[in-house]
Enzyme design. Structure first.
Site, PDB file in Angstrom:
ATOM      1  N   SER A 141       0.853  -1.189   0.000  1.00 49.84           N
ATOM      2  CA  SER A 141       0.000   0.000   0.000  1.00 49.84           C
ATOM      3  C   SER A 141       0.879   1.225   0.000  1.00 49.84           C
ATOM      4  O   SER A 141       2.000   1.202   0.538  1.00 49.84           O
ATOM      5  CB  SER A 141      -0.896   0.007   1.241  1.00 49.84           C
ATOM      6  OG  SER A 141      -1.555   1.253   1.384  1.00 49.84           O
ATOM      7  N   TYR A 154      -1.605  -0.548  10.066  1.00 49.11           N
ATOM      8  CA  TYR A 154      -1.669  -0.985   8.673  1.00 49.11           C
ATOM      9  C   TYR A 154      -0.419  -0.523   7.918  1.00 49.11           C
ATOM     10  O   TYR A 154       0.194  -1.294   7.167  1.00 49.11           O
ATOM     11  CB  TYR A 154      -2.928  -0.420   8.027  1.00 49.11           C
ATOM     12  CG  TYR A 154      -3.158  -0.855   6.604  1.00 49.11           C
ATOM     13  CD1 TYR A 154      -3.538  -2.163   6.300  1.00 49.11           C
ATOM     14  CD2 TYR A 154      -3.027   0.049   5.551  1.00 49.11           C
ATOM     15  CE1 TYR A 154      -3.752  -2.562   4.986  1.00 49.11           C
ATOM     16  CE2 TYR A 154      -3.250  -0.337   4.243  1.00 49.11           C
ATOM     17  CZ  TYR A 154      -3.612  -1.638   3.961  1.00 49.11           C
ATOM     18  OH  TYR A 154      -3.822  -2.031   2.670  1.00 49.11           O
TER      19      TYR A 154
END
Length: 254
Positions: A141, A154
């Site tokens: 990501s 995350y």
């Protein structure tokens, strides 16, 4: 605009994908199902890995209905024995793994994003080393490249996955196994719904994410498979250890 969907009739459009065995984790999710369907469209034998066996079978059945070759396998990526069992079953059914796409990462954030990818590499890479070929594509990501407010854990996981991928790329290079990373930006998928939540606050967050993207829109699941298929193809045979953002210009870094 997202790539238009079409029946599975352009088999072999991307060099070196047809008849390859591709395992996609999180294959029943929004992005995962798009990746699986694109591999099916290009003539790969697709192993749809997901903790939800029924949802995975829905994706696999759709691929088969359009002329592709796919089977579903239930797997708990937080459990190494489950991973080994699923990989063994997939390879017995479809053949040795040529491509692994580590896409799963919605729940149990650390266990799936870090340990899940580690377990999948361990289960698949050994056979690739013996055969002297293979493609490993990890879905990280842009949050792991530049950080993202409200996504500390995350970002920690995805940053770790990027570092892990670069190290594996070095360690597996002599065996002609490539390891690359695709980094989505904000994507209209279940994970974004979890991050934003519902109500007025959720809408404000979605608007903020959208405004942050230079292209002026959220990513769609179908925006990702093209880059992943390329890195899995023969056209990318001399590319390894690279990180590619597919995020509408959100991250413009080398």
């Amino acid at each position: 605009m997202p790539r238009a969907s079409c029946p599975f009739k352009r088999l072999g459009f991307i060099l070196g994908i047809k008849d390859k065995v591709a395992i996609v984790t999180g294959g029943a999710g929004g992005i995962g199902s798009a990746i699986c369907r694109r591999f099916g469209e290009e003539g790969a034998k697709v192993a749809v890995f997901d903790i939800n066996r029924e949802a995975a079978e829905t994706v696999a059945a759709d691929i088969r209905a359009k002329g592709g070759n796919a089977q579903a396998f239930a797997v708990d990526l937080t459990n190494q024995d489950s991973v080994i069992t699923a990989v063994t079953a997939a390879e017995q059914a479809l053949g040795p793994t040529d491509v692994l796409v580590n896409n799963a990462g919605w729940d149990k954030i650390v266990a799936i994003n870090l340990y899940g990818a580690l377990y999948m590499h361990h289960a698949v890479a050994k056979g690739m080393v013996e055969r002297g070929s293979g493609r490993l594509v990890n879905i990280a990501s842009d949050a792991g490249r530049g950080g993202s407010s409200g996504e500390a854990v995350y970002s920690f996981c995805k940053g770790g996955l990027i570092a892990f991928s670069k190290t594996m790329a070095r360690e597996l290079a002599r065996q002609q196994i490539s390891v690359n990373v695709v980094c989505p930006g904000p994507t209209d998928a279940p994970l974004l719904d979890d991050i934003c939540g519902e109500g007025e606050r959720g809408e404000k967050l979605r608007t903020a994410f959208t405004r942050a993207v230079p292209f002026g829109r959220l990513g769609q699941p179908d925006d990702l498979p093209g880059a992943i298929l390329f890195l899995s193809s023969d056209d990318a045979s001399f590319i390894t250890g690279q990180v590619l953002s597919v995020s509408g210009g959100l991250m413009m870094a080398g």
